[in-house]
Design a protein around this motif. Sequence first.
Motif, short mmCIF file in Angstrom:
data_model
loop_
_atom_site.label_atom_id
_atom_site.label_comp_id
_atom_site.label_asym_id
_atom_site.label_seq_id
_atom_site.Cartn_x
_atom_site.Cartn_y
_atom_site.Cartn_z
N GLY A 140 -3.38 1.52 -4.88
CA GLY A 140 -3.49 2.14 -6.20
C GLY A 140 -2.21 2.84 -6.62
N VAL A 141 -1.25 2.83 -5.74
CA VAL A 141 -0.06 3.65 -6.00
C VAL A 141 0.87 3.05 -7.03
CG1 VAL A 141 1.56 2.74 -4.28
CG2 VAL A 141 1.54 5.15 -4.78
N GLU A 193 1.01 6.42 -9.52
CA GLU A 193 -0.12 6.00 -10.34
C GLU A 193 0.09 6.50 -11.77
OE1 GLU A 193 -4.99 5.97 -9.98
OE2 GLU A 193 -3.77 7.32 -8.74
N LEU A 194 -0.22 5.65 -12.74
CA LEU A 194 -0.06 6.06 -14.14
C LEU A 194 -1.27 6.89 -14.56
CD1 LEU A 194 1.18 2.72 -15.79
CD2 LEU A 194 2.55 4.69 -15.09
N ASP A 195 -1.02 8.00 -15.21
CA ASP A 195 -2.16 8.78 -15.70
C ASP A 195 -2.72 8.14 -16.98
OD1 ASP A 195 -0.40 9.46 -17.70
OD2 ASP A 195 0.15 11.37 -16.80
N PRO A 209 -1.36 -4.82 -11.54
CA PRO A 209 -1.40 -4.17 -10.23
C PRO A 209 -0.26 -4.68 -9.35
CG PRO A 209 -3.00 -5.93 -10.28
CD PRO A 209 -2.34 -5.91 -11.63
N VAL A 210 0.01 -3.95 -8.32
CA VAL A 210 1.00 -4.39 -7.34
C VAL A 210 0.26 -4.63 -6.03
CG1 VAL A 210 3.08 -3.79 -6.07
CG2 VAL A 210 2.81 -3.08 -8.43
N ASP A 224 3.60 -7.20 -2.31
CA ASP A 224 4.65 -6.94 -3.31
C ASP A 224 5.18 -5.52 -3.18
OD1 ASP A 224 4.47 -9.47 -4.36
OD2 ASP A 224 2.87 -8.92 -5.77
N LEU A 225 4.26 -4.60 -2.98
CA LEU A 225 4.67 -3.21 -2.85
C LEU A 225 5.56 -3.03 -1.61
CD1 LEU A 225 4.28 -0.35 -4.00
CD2 LEU A 225 2.41 -0.06 -2.38
N PHE A 226 5.14 -3.70 -0.52
CA PHE A 226 5.92 -3.64 0.72
C PHE A 226 7.33 -4.19 0.49
CE2 PHE A 226 7.35 -6.31 4.30
CZ PHE A 226 7.64 -5.31 5.21
#
Lengths: 253, 292
Positions: free
Chosen positions: B218-219, B256-258, B274-275, B279-281
Amino acid sequence: MPADTNLKLPTRRYSIGFGVAWEAHKYFKWWFAVIIVLAMVTPPAVFQFSSTEIEVSAWEFAAYSGKIFSAIVAGTFLYTMFPNALAQGLTRREFATSMGLFGPVWSLILGALALAGFILEHLWYGLFDWNQAIQRGDRDLALDSLGAVLTHGVTYPLSYLLFFAGGALIGAACYRWDGGWLILVPVAPVVFSLDFALTRADPWGPGWFRWLTGLSGDASSPVAAAAMVVVIAALAWIGRAILLETPVRAKKA
Amino acid sequence: MSFSVTLRDVTLKYGDTEALSDVDLDLEADKIYGLLGRNGAGKTTLLSLLAAFRRPTAGEVLVDGRPVWENAEVVSRVALVREGGDFDDTDKVEAAMKSGEIRPDFDLDYALELAEKFELPLDRKIRDLSRGKRSVLAAICGLAARAELTMYDEVHLGMDAPTRDGFYKALLAEYLERPHTVILSTHLIDEVANYLEEVVILDRGGILRHEPIETLQGVGATLTGPAGAVDEVVAGLEVLAEQRLGGTKSVTVGTELDAQSRERAAASGIELGPVGLQDLFIHLTEPDRTGA
């Protein structure tokens, strides 16, 4: 699975030591069988074709090669088993203790086999009226009685253990360091020198090796045996010290 | 009672090279962890320390709160399964399995059951096994070890996709039946993501992230749209990577976007995506994280 087939933590080091010795003998049983048959069959075969009287022990060659064989078994078993044992959740101390049991048990069983071979050969040669003797350069050591056979054969377990300890140390050093085999340079002369002294054998090999290993030639058998015990303990202690700090090698891709 | 893991200021050097530098890490018991990192990040080194295959140059390695080095009580219940396993190649498969009985809790019946399931020939010598079958043997021995801390280091290499799936299912079933601590080190990140509870990302010998999987998933977000609008929305956020093509810009953010930012982005015609963990890694461990 029945829970009692798994080894118990406090005693598994001993079970493994005895177990490996037993399995090693089982693994090589056919080798031993072939050597026994060859040693017993070769002299009559030679006599049949050359008609010369047999005067030396054929079993001596087999029993002597057991010394080098013990060193090779110790070194290769240790080198192969160390990483696998640790991967199975054994500590270095437990592994070292297992090897410390494997060596004496291996040497005792092989030594008993060597002694039994000499006795059997003594009786076998007796049937043909041949002399059972050990070649010692220009003078042979006659095994003209069962007492002489026992005196000669009883040294083998100690010799096997000495070679085993030397081989194990070389195996440990080879696993620990890429250039670990260099430890052969001090270990081999010490081991052969003491063995020559105990068995009153003539040193063999290149001149420098004969000189080096002949240095202990004047020692009496009890002194040589006592020195052997001390050296075996020293080799085992050094081998254990190396193992206790040895990392398991990374796997090669 | 399964094992927790604690590393305090752990450094490990190979000669002059630091494979791990001042690592602090706490892993709770009874969880499945993913250990991610690029090649040479220090994953295998970290696992080797936990299995007492190596001693750290400095620092403290505790498993179940106890030093792991030369601790028979602990290492007999820790299993590190390396790629291809640690076997005597001259042994037969069945003999290799039986050697697991050195461990107090090794379950040979379970190992034989898995061997049948994965069609592993028991009477074949290990040196004659294919790479995939050898990996299966290693995985089976890891599962049957019934250890309190089990670590799999790239153990799936060589396995085909159905076998990998079977392995993950067997791993999960074993975990559900007998909760214990599991660490999976892998490059097949998305394939294992569903099984993980927490993720540790190593980078250049240090811990880059250690988060619950939900937090990591979720980050991040990817914002794609008119360059000016994107720049406006991401101002002040942690930018993991950015790419620009003409007037269109794509920015990956690590926060995370508010709700307000999401509304603003939508109003500006920015597409939000989403990532994935992989992909995030990739973004997190890029040598040049701006992607320039």
